[in-house]
Write an enzyme that holds these catalytic residues in place. Sequence first.
Site, PDB file in Angstrom:
ATOM      1  N   PRO A   2       0.816  -1.224   0.000  1.00 31.49           N
ATOM      2  CA  PRO A   2       0.000   0.000   0.000  1.00 31.49           C
ATOM      3  C   PRO A   2       0.847   1.270   0.000  1.00 31.49           C
ATOM      4  O   PRO A   2       1.754   1.425   0.821  1.00 31.49           O
ATOM      5  CB  PRO A   2      -0.804  -0.123   1.303  1.00 31.49           C
ATOM      6  N   GLU A   3       0.575   2.146  -0.945  1.00 28.43           N
ATOM      7  CA  GLU A   3       1.212   3.457  -0.984  1.00 28.43           C
ATOM      8  C   GLU A   3       0.111   4.511  -1.033  1.00 28.43           C
ATOM      9  O   GLU A   3      -1.065   4.207  -0.829  1.00 28.43           O
ATOM     10  CB  GLU A   3       2.177   3.539  -2.169  1.00 28.43           C
ATOM     11  N   LYS A  49      -0.057   7.859   3.510  1.00 22.74           N
ATOM     12  CA  LYS A  49      -0.319   6.458   3.803  1.00 22.74           C
ATOM     13  C   LYS A  49      -1.223   6.271   5.015  1.00 22.74           C
ATOM     14  O   LYS A  49      -1.418   5.144   5.469  1.00 22.74           O
ATOM     15  CB  LYS A  49       1.008   5.735   4.030  1.00 22.74           C
ATOM     16  N   ASN A 166       7.804   2.551  -1.388  1.00 22.88           N
ATOM     17  CA  ASN A 166       9.031   1.944  -1.890  1.00 22.88           C
ATOM     18  C   ASN A 166       8.990   1.645  -3.385  1.00 22.88           C
ATOM     19  O   ASN A 166      10.006   1.746  -4.070  1.00 22.88           O
ATOM     20  CB  ASN A 166       9.334   0.666  -1.103  1.00 22.88           C
ATOM     21  N   ARG A 251      15.755  -0.275   2.785  1.00 21.94           N
ATOM     22  CA  ARG A 251      14.655  -0.753   1.958  1.00 21.94           C
ATOM     23  C   ARG A 251      15.178  -1.166   0.580  1.00 21.94           C
ATOM     24  O   ARG A 251      16.117  -0.566   0.043  1.00 21.94           O
ATOM     25  CB  ARG A 251      13.588   0.347   1.786  1.00 21.94           C
TER      26      ARG A 251
END
Length: 260
Positions: A2-3, A49, A166, A251
């Site tokens: 989810p972004e 978010k 990401n 990340r």
Amino acid sequence: MPEGDTIHKLATFLSGALVGQRLDSARLQGRAIAALAQDRILGISSKGKHLFIDLEGGASLRVHLGMYGSWHRYPVGQAWQKPKRRATLVLSASGQDYVCFNAKEVEILETRGFKKRDQTDRLGPDLSRDAPTPESLLHRARTLLTPETELVDLLLDQRIASGIGNVYKSEILFLERCEPRTRFGAISDETFGALYRTAERLLLNNLGGGPRVTRTADDGRGILWVYGRAGKPCFRCGTSLLRERLGQHARSTYWCPTCQ
């Protein structure tokens, strides 16, 4: 994963389903939240978010899905597709269970309280909603970050602009031909502005249904430029793409060593 675009779409869907409805029950980590039972839902919104659910009794639920969270809807009594132990938050209304699984964070705030204002104020503008100017974002970045901050950390810093996750981080850096470990202080104002204009464009382009798309060529070779494609050829130059855990939080980052 989810972004900002996912949470924007989620807020739109949940608003249509729940705003104006009165809760039959609410459960957090399996425990009933008695104070929210029978409250009417007044509004559902997103910022980056974060999802906010405002209730008439003065409470506001803040939900951050993190990397693995998701929402499901089921008729009351129907079996769920995931184990109940993974249900972080369950809102029941009008014969439906709205189940949030594996959320990173769920917090009960006062809708008009300081903590909610602080939570939203410290987030940067939502790129899928607020249309900030590059100049205003650059001012925030220069105020909050050091020139040594790497671009992988700049783009993920929700205090500068909220909504970039990401996947978008890697795609934006590729599209703007920026090496991921480049320092914030080493790029021009024009490059900074281009990064966030591209981020805004990608988020807005993905507010409809279907999978997240950053590459629109109809050639059957893929809908993302670099993310998840380590070892495969770059669509621009054919060089094998790289993947490495970079930045403050290590990340995964994907990039082309030739194009970037």
